[in-house]
Design a protein around this motif. Sequence first.
Motif, short mmCIF file in Angstrom:
data_model
loop_
_atom_site.label_atom_id
_atom_site.label_comp_id
_atom_site.label_asym_id
_atom_site.label_seq_id
_atom_site.Cartn_x
_atom_site.Cartn_y
_atom_site.Cartn_z
N SER A 1 0.83 -1.21 0.00
CA SER A 1 0.00 0.00 0.00
C SER A 1 0.87 1.26 0.00
N THR A 2 1.96 1.24 0.76
CA THR A 2 2.88 2.39 0.79
C THR A 2 3.57 2.56 -0.55
N LEU A 3 4.11 1.49 -1.08
CA LEU A 3 4.83 1.54 -2.35
C LEU A 3 3.95 2.09 -3.46
N GLU A 4 2.76 1.53 -3.61
CA GLU A 4 1.92 1.90 -4.75
C GLU A 4 1.30 3.29 -4.55
N GLY B 1 10.38 2.58 -2.69
CA GLY B 1 10.83 1.36 -2.04
C GLY B 1 11.55 1.63 -0.74
N GLY B 2 12.38 2.67 -0.71
CA GLY B 2 13.05 3.03 0.54
C GLY B 2 12.07 3.41 1.63
N ALA B 3 11.05 4.16 1.25
CA ALA B 3 10.02 4.53 2.22
C ALA B 3 9.24 3.32 2.69
N ALA B 4 8.91 2.42 1.77
CA ALA B 4 8.18 1.21 2.14
C ALA B 4 8.98 0.37 3.13
#
Length: 240
Positions: free
Chosen positions: A136-139, A152-155
Motif C-alpha cells: 500500500s505504501t509503495l503503490e 521502495g526506501g520509504a516502504a
Amino acid sequence: FLDSACALRAYFHRCALLGAQKTAWPAAQVFKVLRFCGMEGEEAMFAATGGVNVHKGAIFSFGLVCASRGRLWGLGENGAPQQVAQTAQAMAEGIFDDFRPDGATAGQRAFREAGVTGVRGEAVAGFPSALNVGLSTLERLLRQGKTRDAAGGAALLHLLARLDDTNMIKRSSMGRFREIQRRLRQALAVETCPDAQTLEALDGQFIAEGLSPGGAADMLALTFFFHFLRDFEEEKAPLS
C-alpha cells in the motif's frame, strides 16, 4: 547476494511448478512437500555463497508465494496479490505444529521471550505486512510520482516501523528495537517518504550498531514481488 539470487532461480521455478501440478492436493499437503524443496534451495544458496546465509528468509517466503501463484495458475483462478497471499495462508495453516518455543534459533528465542512469531506468523496470517503496509505504501507513493527507488526506501521504513524484525531483535534487544520503531513512526508521521540523506543517515546508524533489518528487507522484496505480479494476475493455465 547476486550469486545466491541466481542460484535460487531454479528453486523458485520448482516451487511454482509444484503448486501448478498439485492442484488436486489440499493446500497444506503441498506445503509439506514444499519444505523439502526449501531444503534443496538452502543447499543451493550455501553452495553459491560458500556457506553464507544470504536468502534463508526469502527461500521460505518466496518459495511459498511462488507455489501459491502456481496453484492459482493451475486452478485457472485470478493471481492478484490478495489471492496469492490467501493461498499462501492456506498452505501455511499448520506451520507452527513443529515450532519449538524452547529452541535456540533467533526466531524461537524471540517467540519465547516476547511472543514474536516472525515470518511464520506473517505467512499464517497471509503476509499482512507486505500487503497492507509495504504494498500500500509503495503503490501510493508511485501514484504520487515518486521514483521506484524512493518509494521502495520509504516502504522499507514503514515495514520496519510496524513488523517484528527478528534479525533486528537478535542483533540488539527487544527494548532497543522498540525504541527504533517508535522513532521511525514519529519520523514517518512527519515525512512519509524520507529523502536519500535521511536514509543514508539511518543506514550509517544501523551499521555503527551492527544492525540489519533482514526481516523488513524480506517483506520489502515480497512487496515488490506482489507489485510486479499485478502485470500477470490474469494469467491462467491453458484449457486442456
